[in-house]
Design an enzyme around this catalytic site. Structure first.
Site, PDB file in Angstrom:
ATOM      1  N   GLU A   1     -22.930 -47.298  35.356  1.00 10.28           N
ATOM      2  CA  GLU A   1     -22.392 -46.878  33.905  1.00 10.28           C
ATOM      3  C   GLU A   1     -23.412 -47.050  32.753  1.00 10.28           C
ATOM      4  O   GLU A   1     -23.668 -48.139  32.392  1.00 10.28           O
ATOM      5  CB  GLU A   1     -21.097 -47.881  33.707  1.00 10.28           C
ATOM      6  CG  GLU A   1     -20.644 -47.669  32.169  1.00 10.28           C
ATOM      7  CD  GLU A   1     -19.507 -48.542  31.741  1.00 10.28           C
ATOM      8  OE1 GLU A   1     -19.481 -49.694  32.352  1.00 10.28           O
ATOM      9  OE2 GLU A   1     -18.726 -48.122  30.785  1.00 10.28           O
TER      10      GLU A   1
ATOM     11  N   GLY B   1     -14.454 -45.672  25.208  1.00  6.37           N
ATOM     12  CA  GLY B   1     -15.757 -45.995  24.480  1.00  6.37           C
ATOM     13  C   GLY B   1     -15.102 -46.254  23.151  1.00  6.37           C
ATOM     14  O   GLY B   1     -15.937 -46.276  22.113  1.00  6.37           O
ATOM     15  N   GLY B   2     -13.915 -46.523  22.704  1.00  6.82           N
ATOM     16  CA  GLY B   2     -13.594 -46.975  21.423  1.00  6.82           C
ATOM     17  C   GLY B   2     -12.637 -45.645  20.746  1.00  6.82           C
ATOM     18  O   GLY B   2     -12.281 -45.798  19.637  1.00  6.82           O
TER      19      GLY B   2
ATOM     20  N   LYS C   1     -19.961 -43.522  36.008  1.00 13.12           N
ATOM     21  CA  LYS C   1     -19.375 -43.740  34.851  1.00 13.12           C
ATOM     22  C   LYS C   1     -20.169 -43.276  33.714  1.00 13.12           C
ATOM     23  O   LYS C   1     -20.870 -44.032  33.027  1.00 13.12           O
ATOM     24  CB  LYS C   1     -18.862 -45.366  34.898  1.00 13.12           C
ATOM     25  CG  LYS C   1     -17.849 -45.673  33.760  1.00 13.12           C
ATOM     26  CD  LYS C   1     -16.952 -46.960  33.917  1.00 13.12           C
ATOM     27  CE  LYS C   1     -15.901 -46.939  32.773  1.00 13.12           C
ATOM     28  NZ  LYS C   1     -14.985 -48.187  33.167  1.00 13.12           N
TER      29      LYS C   1
ATOM     30  N   ARG D   1     -10.121 -49.876  26.970  1.00  9.34           N
ATOM     31  CA  ARG D   1      -9.449 -50.149  25.480  1.00  9.34           C
ATOM     32  C   ARG D   1      -8.186 -49.100  25.643  1.00  9.34           C
ATOM     33  O   ARG D   1      -6.964 -49.187  25.072  1.00  9.34           O
ATOM     34  CB  ARG D   1     -10.116 -49.937  24.364  1.00  9.34           C
ATOM     35  CG  ARG D   1     -10.810 -51.125  24.181  1.00  9.34           C
ATOM     36  CD  ARG D   1     -12.143 -50.863  23.206  1.00  9.34           C
ATOM     37  NE  ARG D   1     -13.055 -50.275  24.048  1.00  9.34           N
ATOM     38  CZ  ARG D   1     -14.223 -49.941  23.228  1.00  9.34           C
ATOM     39  NH1 ARG D   1     -14.687 -50.469  22.182  1.00  9.34           N
ATOM     40  NH2 ARG D   1     -15.331 -49.470  24.275  1.00  9.34           N
TER      41      ARG D   1
ATOM     42  N   ARG E   1      -9.248 -58.758  22.477  1.00 11.14           N
ATOM     43  CA  ARG E   1      -8.062 -57.894  22.827  1.00 11.14           C
ATOM     44  C   ARG E   1      -6.761 -58.761  22.292  1.00 11.14           C
ATOM     45  O   ARG E   1      -5.801 -58.250  21.672  1.00 11.14           O
ATOM     46  CB  ARG E   1      -8.076 -57.596  24.269  1.00 11.14           C
ATOM     47  CG  ARG E   1      -9.177 -56.856  25.000  1.00 11.14           C
ATOM     48  CD  ARG E   1      -9.144 -55.159  24.725  1.00 11.14           C
ATOM     49  NE  ARG E   1     -10.099 -54.779  25.681  1.00 11.14           N
ATOM     50  CZ  ARG E   1     -11.522 -54.531  25.274  1.00 11.14           C
ATOM     51  NH1 ARG E   1     -11.807 -54.738  24.012  1.00 11.14           N
ATOM     52  NH2 ARG E   1     -12.267 -53.871  26.023  1.00 11.14           N
TER      53      ARG E   1
HETATM   54  P1  13P Z   1     -13.515 -48.501  27.449  1.00 15.91           P
HETATM   55  O1  13P Z   1     -12.692 -47.641  28.000  1.00 15.91           O
HETATM   56  O2  13P Z   1     -12.915 -49.562  26.668  1.00 15.91           O
HETATM   57  O3  13P Z   1     -14.907 -48.019  26.799  1.00 15.91           O
HETATM   58  O4  13P Z   1     -14.178 -49.455  28.542  1.00 15.91           O
HETATM   59  C1  13P Z   1     -14.524 -48.967  29.824  1.00 15.91           C
HETATM   60  C2  13P Z   1     -15.546 -49.706  30.426  1.00 15.91           C
HETATM   61  O5  13P Z   1     -15.460 -50.154  31.413  1.00 15.91           O
HETATM   62  C3  13P Z   1     -16.604 -50.072  29.614  1.00 15.91           C
HETATM   63  O6  13P Z   1     -17.811 -50.930  30.304  1.00 15.91           O
END
Ligand code: 13P
Length: 342
Positions: A179, A264-265, A221, A294, A34
């Site tokens: 998640e 998720g990108g 998640k 992100r 990052r």
């Molecule tokens: P992102 O929102 O960047 O996908 O990250 C969330 C997350 O917790 C990934 O494990």
């Protein structure tokens, strides 16, 4: 089984209407990626400065109910010596901790991985609880490859790890966020993403129930359901919303404490538009909100660039991003008037 009401209270605080959860839980190595976006070296001071910008931003508690940290950041402090978890607690924000230790290959299953970190997890939870953590996250990675992947074997192995983690978390008084991230990268279609996410969540909840995890004291998640980033078709917000909710209705029991989304990108704007479209479909059996990393952090980093004179501006951007996502959880985000999210 006796229910732990403390878990339910934490879930209710985390899922408070109009608020979401910041995932600032990247490992030190990922934090370096990052920082590299704005040409900053991956040094502990830069990681600490960035996290202090995030956690210390004025009024952020209006839109954030929780923050997920990484082992090194839950032990870290502000410049004035206040531990990060104490700063968050003073604002009414629940500290969380990522506890999986990343992925390893599954022998015989090319391209598939399982997350590890169950050893000594009860002891780690006891320490994190003392540091202030009241919820946790374990991320499993599910990769789509047009015909072959994911296999049921890999999904099942990951779900058993998620269930065991959730059991240990709940016994420690910590709300498990589970998640299973279905990866967005790839050229798969929207239909394939929907099929895989539905299958993954069905196996996950079957496994959680088999192992008697208290679903009311747990947060899912999830990825949003959308075509892969290399697919020629870009899923519209309406398509994402319909596919995502169809998936959930086929797989997520109604007693689950809450559902949060990773970004998720996706670009920050797209993640917010898609969340807004999901919320626009009306009341659901579960409360739904954001838990982006992100899509929240990148606009803040770009505003900051490592410059002390830009800290205030970066914190204003953070407040804006969180406010837009808060509006999106109510279906009230107006992308036409938002000139900041890209
Ligand atoms: P992102 O929102 O960047 O996908 O990250 C969330 C997350 O917790 C990934 O494990």
């Amino acid at each position: 089984m006796k229910k732990n009401t403390k878990l339910y209270e934490t879930v209710a605080t985390l899922m408070a209407s109009g608020k979401g959860i910041l995932a600032a839980d990247e490992s030190d190595a990922t934090a370096g990626k990052r920082l590299a976006m704005v040409h900053l070296p991956n040094e502990p001071e830069n990681r600490q400065d960035f996290r202090e910008i995030l956690f210390g931003a004025p009024d952020i508690e209006e839109y954030l109910s929780g923050v997920i940290m990484y082992d090194s950041s839950i032990r870290n402090s502000c410049d004035d010596g206040t531990p990060f978890p104490d700063l968050l607690i003073s604002k009414g924000i629940v500290p969380g901790i990522k506890v999986d230790l990343g992925t390893v290959d599954i022998q015989g299953f090319k391209g598939e991985v399982v997350s590890q970190g169950l050893d000594q997890l009860a002891e780690r939870f006891a320490e994190y609880y003392d540091l202030g953590a009241r919820f946790a996250k374990w991320r499993a990675v599910i990769t789509i490859d047009e015909d072959e992947l994911p296999t049921d074997a890999a999904i099942t192995m990951n779900c058993i790890m998620l269930a065991r983690y959730a059991q240990i978390a709940q016994a420690a008084g910590i709300v498990p966020m589970v998640e299973p991230e279905v990866i967005y990268a790839g050229d798969h279609t929207l239909a394939k993403a929907e099929m895989v996410t539905t299958r993954t969540l069905q196996i996950l909840f079957h496994t959680l129930q088999t192992y008697k995890v208290d679903l009311g004291g747990l947060i899912l998640k999830s990825s949003m359901v959308l075509a892969g980033d290399m697919n020629s078709e870009v899923s519209t917000p309406e398509q994402v919303a319909n596919s995502t909710l169809r998936t959930f209705h086929l797989s997520v029991p109604h007693e689950v404490g809450g559902v949060v989304f990773l970004s998720g990108g996706q670009t920050p704007k797209r993640a917010t538009q898609n969340l807004n479209a999901i919320a626009s479909l009306g009341e659901q059996p579960w409360s739904l909100t954001f838990s982006f990393s992100r899509a929240i952090e990148e606009p803040v980093l770009l505003a900051w660039q490592g410059r002390s004179e830009k800290v205030e501006e970066a914190q204003k951007v953070l407040l804006h991003v969180c406010q837009m996502n808060s509006l999106a959880t109510q279906g009230n985000y107006d992308d036409a008037v938002d000139t900041i999210l890209k």
